[in-house]
Design an enzyme around this catalytic site. Structure first.
Site, PDB file in Angstrom:
ATOM      1  N   ASP A 120      77.498  58.162  59.412  1.00  0.00           N
ATOM      2  CA  ASP A 120      78.406  58.388  58.296  1.00  0.00           C
ATOM      3  C   ASP A 120      78.576  59.870  57.989  1.00  0.00           C
ATOM      4  OD1 ASP A 120      79.639  57.189  55.532  1.00  0.00           O
ATOM      5  OD2 ASP A 120      78.416  58.959  55.130  1.00  0.00           O
ATOM      6  N   ALA A 160      82.141  56.421  54.609  1.00  0.00           N
ATOM      7  CA  ALA A 160      82.701  56.106  55.931  1.00  0.00           C
ATOM      8  C   ALA A 160      82.164  54.767  56.420  1.00  0.00           C
ATOM      9  CB  ALA A 160      82.377  57.224  56.926  1.00  0.00           C
ATOM     10  N   ASP A 161      80.879  54.537  56.222  1.00  0.00           N
ATOM     11  CA  ASP A 161      80.290  53.238  56.555  1.00  0.00           C
ATOM     12  C   ASP A 161      80.909  52.127  55.716  1.00  0.00           C
ATOM     13  OD1 ASP A 161      78.486  53.798  58.598  1.00  0.00           O
ATOM     14  OD2 ASP A 161      76.855  54.265  57.242  1.00  0.00           O
ATOM     15  N   LEU A 162      81.010  52.354  54.420  1.00  0.00           N
ATOM     16  CA  LEU A 162      81.473  51.297  53.519  1.00  0.00           C
ATOM     17  C   LEU A 162      82.934  50.935  53.781  1.00  0.00           C
ATOM     18  CD1 LEU A 162      79.751  52.553  50.257  1.00  0.00           C
ATOM     19  CD2 LEU A 162      79.047  50.633  51.690  1.00  0.00           C
ATOM     20  N   GLY A 183      83.084  48.946  56.895  1.00  0.00           N
ATOM     21  CA  GLY A 183      82.651  47.582  56.641  1.00  0.00           C
ATOM     22  C   GLY A 183      83.751  46.740  56.006  1.00  0.00           C
TER      23      GLY A 183
END
Length: 418
Positions: free
Chosen positions: A158, A190-192, A195
Site C-alpha cells: 500500500d 490503496a488496499d481498501l 478490496g
C-alpha cells in the site's frame, strides 16, 4: 467510554449472498477486506491460513486482543478485516495440502488470492488449472501491479502504491510551508479501495456466472485502483496538463474549503457553492467580504485564494469550534470538528448508526469491531461470526465439505499439513 452495539442475533431476514461460498487465500488487507464484505452480505467465507502462523496481521501488534482467560490473542489489526469467516489451516505448498485445496474448489463459487503474479501455478492453483475443476468459478487475483505489464513480477505494498500512484504527491503541506513533504494517508487506502473494487468485480462476475455457467479471472491491481481514485485530481491533470500539487488541507477546486484555527482548536469549513459563501458571510457578520468582487464566485475565490484565506484566518480565530458549528449549522453552511478516533466512537450520530458492534468468539473472547456501513432495507449485512481464531474451523470444514474422518484429520495434523 462510548456506547457499543452488540451484534444483532441472526434474524429471519434473507442475506443477499446466501448460498455463495468463497475460498479466501488472501492475507493482510485488500483481499480480506473484499472477502469480509462478501461475508457481511451473507456469503460463507473459508479463510485458508498457514498452520501455526496464519494471516500476517495476526501478529501485527500491539495492541492485541485479550482472550477469555486473560492471555494475549490476535492483533487488533487482524480483527478489522476477518469477520464472518471460518479459518482452515492448510499447508497447500505440500502435495497433499494442494490436493485438499483442489478438492475444496468445486464446493466454492469464488476464490480470492493475493500471491505474487504466477505464484500459485507451481501448486496447480492458478486460474487456468482450477477452472478445469470448476468452470463456473470466479477467481479474483489481487496484486500490487497486476498480471500484465513490466511491473507485474514486483511485490506491491500500500505505502509504495500511494507513492507511485500519485496520492502522496497531493497529500501534505504545500511546498514552502513548515513541514512540507509528501505524506501517506493515515490508513491503507490503496488496499481498501482495491478490496472494494474487487468486491464490485466479484459481484458482477457472479451474476454472469449464474446466468451463463461461465466463470472468469479477475485481475485487480493496487496501482490501477489508486490511479482510478485520483478522481478529480487526475481529471484536473488530464484537462489542464498541469500536475496538481500539495495544498495541505485546502481543496484544489473549491474555496474556502479547508481547516481553520478556531479560538480553542480547529474547524473544517466546507463552503461548496456561492450561495453557501453568502450565507457564511452573513452569519459571520462580514458584509464587506460578501460584496468583495474578488470573491463573488467560486472560481474567483480559488483564483484569489491567498488573500481570501488571509482575511478569514482572524475571523475564524474569533470563535470557538463549537461556537462556529452552532452558528454555521443554523445558517446552512457545512462545517465540523476534527475528531480524534475516540471521539468518533463517542459521537451521537456514529452511535445512532450503530457503527460499533461487539462480537464474541465461541471461547468467550470479546472482539469489538467496526460495523459494515451498508444499510439495506431487506437484505442487510449481518455480523454472524467474530473474526476466527487460527484454525478454529479446520476439523468442521474438512468433515462437512470433504467427508474426512477423525483419523484422516489427525493424520494431516500430525504431518503439519493442517
Amino acid at each position: 467510554m462510548p456506547k457499543t452495539q452488540q451484534a444483532p442475533a441472526p434474524s429471519a431476514s434473507p442475506s443477499a449472498l446466501a448460498g455463495v461460498r468463497v475460498l479466501d487465500l488472501s492475507r493482510v488487507l485488500a483481499g480480506p477486506w473484499a472477502t469480509q464484505t462478501l461475508g457481511d452480505l451473507g456469503a460463507e467465507i473459508l479463510k485458508i491460513e498457514k498452520p501455526g502462523v496464519g494471516d500476517d496481521t495476526r501478529s501485527w501488534g500491539p495492541p492485541f486482543l485479550t482472550d477469555a482467560h486473560g492471555g494475549q490473542s490476535d492483533a487488533a489489526y487482524y480483527t478489522c478485516a476477518n469477520r464472518n469467516k471460518a479459518s482452515l489451516t492448510l499447508d497447500f505448498t505440500t502435495p497433499e495440502g494442494s490436493e485438499i485445496l483442489r478438492a475444496l474448489i468445486p464446493h466454492h463459487d469464488v476464490l480470492v488470492e493475493n500471491f505474487k503474479t504466477g505464484g500459485l501455478a507451481k501448486y496447480g492453483l492458478d486460474y487456468d488449472s482450477v477452472a478445469k475443476l470448476n468452470p463456473k468459478l470466479v477467481y479474483c487475483s489481487i496484486t500490487g501491479f497486476g498480471q500484465t505489464g513490466p511491473y507485474a513480477p514486483r511485490a506491491g505494498y500500500d505505502y509504495l502504491v500511494q507513492a507511485a500512484g500519485g496520492l502522496m504527491s497531493v497529500t501534505g503541506q504545500a511546498d514552502g510551508t513548515p513541514g512540507a513533504e509528501p505524506l501517506k494517508v493515515g490508513v491503507a487506502v490503496a488496499d481498501l479501495f482495491t478490496g472494494l473494487y474487487a468486491t464490485i468485480a466479484i459481484l458482477a462476475a457472479l451474476r454472469h456466472a449464474e446466468a451463463t455457467g461461465q466463470g472468469q479471472h479477475i485481475d485487480m491491481a493496487l496501482l490501477d485502483c489508486q490511479t482510478a481514485v485520483l478522481a478529480n485530481q487526475a481529471a484536473n491533470y488530464l484537462v489542464s496538463g498541469q500536475a496538481p500539487k500539495r495544498l495541505g488541507n485546502a481543496h484544489p477546486n473549491i474555496a474556502p474549503y479547508q481547516v481553520f484555527p478556531s479560538a480553542d482548536g480547529h474547524i473544517v469549513l466546507a463552503v461548496g457553492n456561492d450561495g453557501q459563501w453568502q450565507q457564511f458571510c452573513a452569519a459571520a457578520g462580514q458584509p464587506d467580504l460578501a460584496r468583495d468582487p474578488r470573491y463573488q464566485t467560486n472560481a474567483q475565490r480559488v483564483a484569489n485564494r491567498d488573500s481570501l484565506i488571509a482575511s478569514l484566518l482572524p475571523i475564524m480565530a474569533g470563535r470557538t469550534t463549537s461556537g462556529w458549528i452552532v452558528l454555521l449549522e443554523q445558517a446552512g453552511v457545512p462545517c465540523g470538528p476534527i475528531n480524534t478516533i475516540d471521539h468518533v466512537f463517542q459521537d451521537p450520530q456514529v452511535i445512532a448508526r450503530q457503527m460499533q458492534q461487539d462480537l464474541t468468539r465461541p471461547d468467550g473472547t470479546p472482539i469489538p469491531t467496526v460495523a459494515n456501513p451498508i444499510k439495506m432495507s431487506v437484505t442487510p449485512p449481518r455480523a454472524r461470526r467474530a473474526p476466527p481464531a487460527l484454525g478454529a474451523d479446520s476439523e468442521a470444514e474438512l468433515k462437512s465439505l470433504l467427508g474426512l474422518s477423525d483419523a484422516q484429520i489427525e493424520g494431516l495434523r500430525a504431518k503439519g499439513i493442517i
